[in-house]
Design a protein around this motif. Sequence first.
Motif, PDB file in Angstrom:
ATOM      1  N   ASN A   1      -8.087 -16.889  -9.953  1.00  0.00           N
ATOM      2  CA  ASN A   1      -9.226 -16.892 -11.053  1.00  0.00           C
ATOM      3  C   ASN A   1      -9.750 -15.417 -11.117  1.00  0.00           C
ATOM      4  O   ASN A   1     -10.153 -14.964 -12.542  1.00  0.00           O
ATOM      5  N   GLU A   2      -9.783 -14.473 -10.282  1.00  0.00           N
ATOM      6  CA  GLU A   2     -10.063 -13.100 -10.385  1.00  0.00           C
ATOM      7  C   GLU A   2      -8.721 -12.360 -10.917  1.00  0.00           C
ATOM      8  O   GLU A   2      -8.673 -11.018 -11.072  1.00  0.00           O
ATOM      9  N   GLY A   3      -7.633 -12.896 -11.043  1.00  0.00           N
ATOM     10  CA  GLY A   3      -6.482 -12.471 -11.760  1.00  0.00           C
ATOM     11  C   GLY A   3      -5.533 -11.721 -10.768  1.00  0.00           C
ATOM     12  O   GLY A   3      -4.745 -11.005 -11.139  1.00  0.00           O
TER      13      GLY A   3
ATOM     14  N   LYS B   1       0.984  -1.111   0.097  1.00  0.00           N
ATOM     15  CA  LYS B   1      -0.112  -0.038  -0.007  1.00  0.00           C
ATOM     16  C   LYS B   1       0.909   1.224   0.082  1.00  0.00           C
ATOM     17  O   LYS B   1       0.606   1.952  -0.725  1.00  0.00           O
ATOM     18  N   VAL B   2       1.795   1.395   0.890  1.00  0.00           N
ATOM     19  CA  VAL B   2       2.659   2.381   1.115  1.00  0.00           C
ATOM     20  C   VAL B   2       3.490   2.863   0.206  1.00  0.00           C
ATOM     21  O   VAL B   2       3.728   4.002  -0.488  1.00  0.00           O
ATOM     22  N   PHE B   3       4.307   1.794  -0.418  1.00  0.00           N
ATOM     23  CA  PHE B   3       5.547   2.043  -1.258  1.00  0.00           C
ATOM     24  C   PHE B   3       5.090   1.695  -2.602  1.00  0.00           C
ATOM     25  O   PHE B   3       5.583   2.203  -3.621  1.00  0.00           O
ATOM     26  N   PHE B   4       4.053   0.967  -3.045  1.00  0.00           N
ATOM     27  CA  PHE B   4       3.496   0.635  -4.293  1.00  0.00           C
ATOM     28  C   PHE B   4       2.352   0.921  -4.810  1.00  0.00           C
ATOM     29  O   PHE B   4       1.781   0.608  -5.794  1.00  0.00           O
ATOM     30  N   SER B   5       1.434   1.605  -3.639  1.00  0.00           N
ATOM     31  CA  SER B   5       0.021   2.202  -3.972  1.00  0.00           C
ATOM     32  C   SER B   5      -0.709   1.092  -4.853  1.00  0.00           C
ATOM     33  O   SER B   5      -1.578   1.367  -5.550  1.00  0.00           O
ATOM     34  N   ARG B   6      -0.696  -0.014  -3.924  1.00  0.00           N
ATOM     35  CA  ARG B   6      -1.699  -1.189  -4.302  1.00  0.00           C
ATOM     36  C   ARG B   6      -2.508  -1.402  -3.121  1.00  0.00           C
ATOM     37  O   ARG B   6      -1.966  -1.201  -1.985  1.00  0.00           O
TER      38      ARG B   6
ATOM     39  N   VAL C   1      -2.787 -17.690   6.556  1.00  0.00           N
ATOM     40  CA  VAL C   1      -3.304 -16.462   5.887  1.00  0.00           C
ATOM     41  C   VAL C   1      -2.611 -16.259   4.298  1.00  0.00           C
ATOM     42  O   VAL C   1      -1.630 -16.842   4.246  1.00  0.00           O
ATOM     43  N   MET C   2      -3.244 -15.203   3.587  1.00  0.00           N
ATOM     44  CA  MET C   2      -2.458 -14.944   2.399  1.00  0.00           C
ATOM     45  C   MET C   2      -2.972 -13.461   2.069  1.00  0.00           C
ATOM     46  O   MET C   2      -3.746 -12.934   2.645  1.00  0.00           O
ATOM     47  N   ILE C   3      -1.985 -12.943   1.086  1.00  0.00           N
ATOM     48  CA  ILE C   3      -2.228 -11.395   0.996  1.00  0.00           C
ATOM     49  C   ILE C   3      -2.637 -11.333  -0.416  1.00  0.00           C
ATOM     50  O   ILE C   3      -2.122 -12.157  -1.475  1.00  0.00           O
ATOM     51  N   ILE C   4      -3.769 -10.585  -0.770  1.00  0.00           N
ATOM     52  CA  ILE C   4      -4.227 -10.466  -2.110  1.00  0.00           C
ATOM     53  C   ILE C   4      -3.927  -9.176  -2.464  1.00  0.00           C
ATOM     54  O   ILE C   4      -4.084  -8.296  -1.741  1.00  0.00           O
ATOM     55  N   VAL C   5      -3.269  -8.970  -3.505  1.00  0.00           N
ATOM     56  CA  VAL C   5      -2.805  -7.590  -4.070  1.00  0.00           C
ATOM     57  C   VAL C   5      -3.603  -7.241  -5.264  1.00  0.00           C
ATOM     58  O   VAL C   5      -3.820  -8.382  -6.056  1.00  0.00           O
ATOM     59  N   THR C   6      -4.202  -5.982  -5.142  1.00  0.00           N
ATOM     60  CA  THR C   6      -5.078  -5.470  -6.227  1.00  0.00           C
ATOM     61  C   THR C   6      -4.518  -4.159  -6.736  1.00  0.00           C
ATOM     62  O   THR C   6      -4.088  -3.379  -5.901  1.00  0.00           O
ATOM     63  N   PRO C   7      -5.036  -3.915  -8.007  1.00  0.00           N
ATOM     64  CA  PRO C   7      -4.556  -2.448  -8.298  1.00  0.00           C
ATOM     65  C   PRO C   7      -5.110  -1.309  -7.699  1.00  0.00           C
ATOM     66  O   PRO C   7      -6.125  -1.485  -7.037  1.00  0.00           O
TER      67      PRO C   7
END
Length: 125
Positions: A41-43, A19-24, A119-125
């Motif tokens: 499946n959601e990419g 979030k902080v360094f990559f604005s994701r 747990v897992m980390i989901i990264v979205t744009p």
Amino acid sequence: ETYGYNKDTTSADVANTAKVFFSRKASVVDATEASIKKALNEGHPVIVPAYGKALNNPNFRNGGPEYHMLVIKGYNKDGSWITNDPGTRNGPDYVYGKQLLLDAIHDFDPRDMRTGRKVMIIVTP
């Protein structure tokens, strides 16, 4: 500087870094076979923390690290996971067995890496 230490970080710290360094947008959620497949499946990239020694990766030295993170980028018909595992030079497209990887997923717990939350980390744009 950001966290006050430089060794292992929790999944929450990694999500915050995205979030902080990559604005994701990044969220930490329970990791199950279904939730991982849904995110893929959601990419969305999926980052999982693991008790590295349980991964049984023959490319690791000394049985592997206590704590490790890797990216799951897909899965095969047999349920095995296609990963990008930064732990070795053979990490791109490294395949882990379905249950082996699910069993190894554990968030950072300095007392015992085998007991951290799944747990897992989901990264979205």
